[in-house]
Design a protein around this motif. Structure first.
Motif, PDB file in Angstrom:
ATOM      1  N   SER A 155       0.843  -1.192   0.000  1.00  0.00           N
ATOM      2  CA  SER A 155       0.000   0.000   0.000  1.00  0.00           C
ATOM      3  C   SER A 155       0.883   1.249   0.000  1.00  0.00           C
ATOM      4  O   SER A 155       1.926   1.271   0.662  1.00  0.00           O
ATOM      5  CB  SER A 155      -0.898   0.024   1.240  1.00  0.00           C
ATOM      6  OG  SER A 155      -1.481   1.307   1.411  1.00  0.00           O
ATOM      7  N   PRO A 156       0.478   2.295  -0.701  1.00  0.00           N
ATOM      8  CA  PRO A 156       1.253   3.546  -0.690  1.00  0.00           C
ATOM      9  C   PRO A 156       1.061   4.346   0.601  1.00  0.00           C
ATOM     10  O   PRO A 156       1.779   5.325   0.820  1.00  0.00           O
ATOM     11  CB  PRO A 156       0.696   4.308  -1.885  1.00  0.00           C
ATOM     12  CG  PRO A 156      -0.719   3.828  -2.006  1.00  0.00           C
ATOM     13  CD  PRO A 156      -0.679   2.370  -1.628  1.00  0.00           C
ATOM     14  N   LEU A 157       0.104   3.937   1.454  1.00  0.00           N
ATOM     15  CA  LEU A 157      -0.245   4.735   2.631  1.00  0.00           C
ATOM     16  C   LEU A 157       0.963   5.112   3.504  1.00  0.00           C
ATOM     17  O   LEU A 157       1.082   6.284   3.900  1.00  0.00           O
ATOM     18  CB  LEU A 157      -1.299   4.012   3.473  1.00  0.00           C
ATOM     19  CG  LEU A 157      -1.752   4.742   4.747  1.00  0.00           C
ATOM     20  CD1 LEU A 157      -2.389   6.093   4.410  1.00  0.00           C
ATOM     21  CD2 LEU A 157      -2.732   3.882   5.549  1.00  0.00           C
ATOM     22  N   PRO A 158       1.871   4.173   3.845  1.00  0.00           N
ATOM     23  CA  PRO A 158       2.998   4.577   4.695  1.00  0.00           C
ATOM     24  C   PRO A 158       3.864   5.671   4.069  1.00  0.00           C
ATOM     25  O   PRO A 158       4.317   6.588   4.770  1.00  0.00           O
ATOM     26  CB  PRO A 158       3.796   3.278   4.866  1.00  0.00           C
ATOM     27  CG  PRO A 158       2.787   2.193   4.670  1.00  0.00           C
ATOM     28  CD  PRO A 158       1.869   2.717   3.606  1.00  0.00           C
ATOM     29  N   LEU A 159       4.070   5.599   2.760  1.00  0.00           N
ATOM     30  CA  LEU A 159       4.869   6.625   2.081  1.00  0.00           C
ATOM     31  C   LEU A 159       4.131   7.951   2.029  1.00  0.00           C
ATOM     32  O   LEU A 159       4.715   9.019   2.250  1.00  0.00           O
ATOM     33  CB  LEU A 159       5.227   6.158   0.667  1.00  0.00           C
ATOM     34  CG  LEU A 159       6.368   5.146   0.588  1.00  0.00           C
ATOM     35  CD1 LEU A 159       6.367   4.418  -0.748  1.00  0.00           C
ATOM     36  CD2 LEU A 159       7.707   5.815   0.822  1.00  0.00           C
ATOM     37  N   VAL A 160       2.837   7.896   1.757  1.00  0.00           N
ATOM     38  CA  VAL A 160       2.030   9.110   1.727  1.00  0.00           C
ATOM     39  C   VAL A 160       2.007   9.757   3.115  1.00  0.00           C
ATOM     40  O   VAL A 160       2.151  10.983   3.247  1.00  0.00           O
ATOM     41  CB  VAL A 160       0.586   8.787   1.261  1.00  0.00           C
ATOM     42  CG1 VAL A 160      -0.314  10.001   1.429  1.00  0.00           C
ATOM     43  CG2 VAL A 160       0.597   8.316  -0.193  1.00  0.00           C
ATOM     44  N   LYS A 180       9.467  -6.608  -3.937  1.00  0.00           N
ATOM     45  CA  LYS A 180       8.307  -6.230  -4.745  1.00  0.00           C
ATOM     46  C   LYS A 180       7.426  -5.234  -3.994  1.00  0.00           C
ATOM     47  O   LYS A 180       6.943  -4.257  -4.566  1.00  0.00           O
ATOM     48  CB  LYS A 180       7.536  -7.510  -5.070  1.00  0.00           C
ATOM     49  CG  LYS A 180       6.236  -7.335  -5.798  1.00  0.00           C
ATOM     50  CD  LYS A 180       5.604  -8.707  -6.011  1.00  0.00           C
ATOM     51  CE  LYS A 180       4.240  -8.585  -6.689  1.00  0.00           C
ATOM     52  NZ  LYS A 180       3.628  -9.919  -6.907  1.00  0.00           N
ATOM     53  N   ASN A 181       7.224  -5.479  -2.698  1.00  0.00           N
ATOM     54  CA  ASN A 181       6.376  -4.591  -1.897  1.00  0.00           C
ATOM     55  C   ASN A 181       6.892  -3.161  -1.902  1.00  0.00           C
ATOM     56  O   ASN A 181       6.117  -2.199  -1.955  1.00  0.00           O
ATOM     57  CB  ASN A 181       6.291  -5.093  -0.452  1.00  0.00           C
ATOM     58  CG  ASN A 181       5.375  -6.289  -0.304  1.00  0.00           C
ATOM     59  OD1 ASN A 181       4.565  -6.567  -1.183  1.00  0.00           O
ATOM     60  ND2 ASN A 181       5.501  -7.005   0.798  1.00  0.00           N
ATOM     61  N   ILE A 183       8.789  -1.637  -4.198  1.00  0.00           N
ATOM     62  CA  ILE A 183       8.658  -0.998  -5.506  1.00  0.00           C
ATOM     63  C   ILE A 183       7.202  -0.653  -5.805  1.00  0.00           C
ATOM     64  O   ILE A 183       6.883   0.438  -6.284  1.00  0.00           O
ATOM     65  CB  ILE A 183       9.248  -1.911  -6.598  1.00  0.00           C
ATOM     66  CG1 ILE A 183      10.745  -2.126  -6.340  1.00  0.00           C
ATOM     67  CG2 ILE A 183       9.045  -1.302  -7.979  1.00  0.00           C
ATOM     68  CD1 ILE A 183      11.344  -3.279  -7.092  1.00  0.00           C
ATOM     69  N   LEU A 184       6.307  -1.585  -5.503  1.00  0.00           N
ATOM     70  CA  LEU A 184       4.880  -1.340  -5.738  1.00  0.00           C
ATOM     71  C   LEU A 184       4.386  -0.156  -4.905  1.00  0.00           C
ATOM     72  O   LEU A 184       3.623   0.687  -5.392  1.00  0.00           O
ATOM     73  CB  LEU A 184       4.071  -2.592  -5.396  1.00  0.00           C
ATOM     74  CG  LEU A 184       4.225  -3.776  -6.358  1.00  0.00           C
ATOM     75  CD1 LEU A 184       3.481  -4.992  -5.815  1.00  0.00           C
ATOM     76  CD2 LEU A 184       3.720  -3.429  -7.756  1.00  0.00           C
ATOM     77  N   ALA A 185       4.810  -0.094  -3.639  1.00  0.00           N
ATOM     78  CA  ALA A 185       4.408   1.018  -2.765  1.00  0.00           C
ATOM     79  C   ALA A 185       4.930   2.342  -3.311  1.00  0.00           C
ATOM     80  O   ALA A 185       4.204   3.347  -3.338  1.00  0.00           O
ATOM     81  CB  ALA A 185       4.919   0.786  -1.346  1.00  0.00           C
ATOM     82  N   ALA A 186       6.196   2.347  -3.742  1.00  0.00           N
ATOM     83  CA  ALA A 186       6.798   3.566  -4.279  1.00  0.00           C
ATOM     84  C   ALA A 186       6.053   4.051  -5.520  1.00  0.00           C
ATOM     85  O   ALA A 186       5.723   5.227  -5.652  1.00  0.00           O
ATOM     86  CB  ALA A 186       8.269   3.330  -4.597  1.00  0.00           C
ATOM     87  N   LYS A 187       5.784   3.138  -6.442  1.00  0.00           N
ATOM     88  CA  LYS A 187       5.104   3.513  -7.680  1.00  0.00           C
ATOM     89  C   LYS A 187       3.694   4.023  -7.392  1.00  0.00           C
ATOM     90  O   LYS A 187       3.243   5.005  -7.982  1.00  0.00           O
ATOM     91  CB  LYS A 187       5.072   2.321  -8.637  1.00  0.00           C
ATOM     92  CG  LYS A 187       6.437   1.983  -9.247  1.00  0.00           C
ATOM     93  CD  LYS A 187       6.346   0.801 -10.176  1.00  0.00           C
ATOM     94  CE  LYS A 187       7.696   0.459 -10.791  1.00  0.00           C
ATOM     95  NZ  LYS A 187       8.191   1.475 -11.731  1.00  0.00           N
ATOM     96  N   ALA A 188       2.995   3.344  -6.489  1.00  0.00           N
ATOM     97  CA  ALA A 188       1.620   3.754  -6.161  1.00  0.00           C
ATOM     98  C   ALA A 188       1.584   5.125  -5.493  1.00  0.00           C
ATOM     99  O   ALA A 188       0.619   5.877  -5.645  1.00  0.00           O
ATOM    100  CB  ALA A 188       0.970   2.712  -5.259  1.00  0.00           C
ATOM    101  N   ALA A 189       2.647   5.445  -4.749  1.00  0.00           N
ATOM    102  CA  ALA A 189       2.702   6.735  -4.047  1.00  0.00           C
ATOM    103  C   ALA A 189       3.274   7.847  -4.916  1.00  0.00           C
ATOM    104  O   ALA A 189       3.216   9.020  -4.538  1.00  0.00           O
ATOM    105  CB  ALA A 189       3.551   6.602  -2.782  1.00  0.00           C
TER     106      ALA A 189
END
Length: 239
Positions: A155-160, A180-181, A183-189
Motif C-alpha cells: 500500500s502507498p499509505l505509509p509513504l504518503v 516487490k512490496n 517498488i509497488l508502494a513507491a510507484k503507487a505513491a
C-alpha cells in the motif's frame, strides 16, 4: 540500468530487512526455535529468507506451514506466534548486522540535510529497537512499521503518511528497498523507486515486469549520495 535524472529529492525512505540490514540469521533462529517448540523439524535459512517481507504474522504462518500461501490452524498459529515474538524480541541482533556501507551511506545523506525515514512491514516497536541495537536509529526522523497504520506496503499509505509528516510531496521522496512490496508502494505513491541488488528480493527478476521494475538499481547506499551530490554542488554555485 542507467541512473535516472534525480531532482528535488527532499527525503529518502528505506526498507529495513534486506535493505539496511541482514536480519535473516536471527529470524531463522527464531523460526527454528518456534518449530522446535511446536514439535516440527527445522527449516533451512534460505527457506525462511524466501518467506520474509510481509511482516511477522504472515512469516509465522509460512514458517509453520512451510508454504508461502497456506495459513496455519488458528490455535497452532497463536501458540507459535507468541513463542516466536518472545524469542525474537530477546534475540533481535544476536547475528543481525547492517549491510556493508549502510552507516556510511546514511551519514552521507544526513550531511546533505535530507531527512531519512524507515518504512518496514516489521512491527514498529521491534524495528525501532533493532535500529537502536544496530546503532542506526539516530539517522532517522521517522520509523513506520507494519502495524503503525491501517495499511502496510505494498500500500502507498505509509509513504504518503511519511511525506505528510515531513511536509513534502511524495514526488520528491525516494523509496529504497529490496522487494516487490517496496517498488509497488513507491510507484503507487508516486515516489522514485530504488532497488538494492544485495537484499532478499531478486531485483533482476523484478526488473523483467514493468509493474515491479524499479527506476534505479544500486549496489550500495553511498551511490545515492554520489548521484545527489552534483545537485548540492550546483545549488552552492548558484548562491
Amino acid at each position: 540500468m542507467t541512473t535516472p535524472t534525480i531532482e528535488h529529492v527532499q527525503a529518502v525512505a528505506f526498507d529495513l530487512d534486506g535493505t539496511l540490514c541482514d536480519s535473516v540469521p536471527d529470524l531463522a533462529a527464531a523460526a527454528e526455535a518456534m518449530r522446535g517448540h511446536l514439535g516440527l523439524a527445522p527449516l533451512p535459512a534460505k527457506v525462511v529468507e524466501s518467506y520474509v517481507g510481509d511482516g511477522l504474522a504472515p512469516l509465522v504462518h509460512r514458517v509453520i506451514t512451510d508454504s508461502r500461501n497456506n495459513e496455519a490452524q488458528a490455535e497452532i498459529w497463536e501458540k507459535g506466534f507468541v513463542f516466536f515474538m518472545k524469542y525474537y524480541r530477546d534475540h533481535l541482533s544476536d547475528f543481525t548486522r547492517p549491510y556493508p556501507e549502510t552507516a556510511a551511506g546514511l551519514a552521507l545523506l544526513k550531511s546533505l540535510g535530507i531527512p531519512l525515514v524507515v518504512i518496514t512491514n516489521k512491527n514498529e516497536i521491534l524495528a525501532a529497537e533493532l535500529l537502536k541495537q544496530l546503532g542506526l536509529a539516530d539517522y532517522f526522523s521517522l520509523i513506520l512499521g507494519g502495524d503503525s497504520l491501517p495499511e502496510k506496503k505494498p500500500s502507498p499509505l505509509p509513504l504518503v503518511h511519511a511525506a505528510e509528516v515531513l511536509g513534502i510531496d511524495t514526488a520528491n521522496m525516494m523509496m529504497v528497498g529490496d522487494s516487490k512490496n517496496d517498488i509497488l508502494a513507491a510507484k503507487a505513491a508516486g515516489c522514485l523507486s530504488v532497488g538494492v541488488n544485495f537484499g532478499y528480493g531478486d531485483m533482476t527478476a523484478l526488473s523483467q515486469d514493468k509493474a515491479t521494475k524499479p527506476d534505479w538499481i544500486i549496489g550500495s547506499l553511498p551511490e545515492i549520495y554520489e548521484n545527489l551530490q552534483p545537485q548540492k554542488d550546483k545549488a552552492d554555485e548558484a548562491v
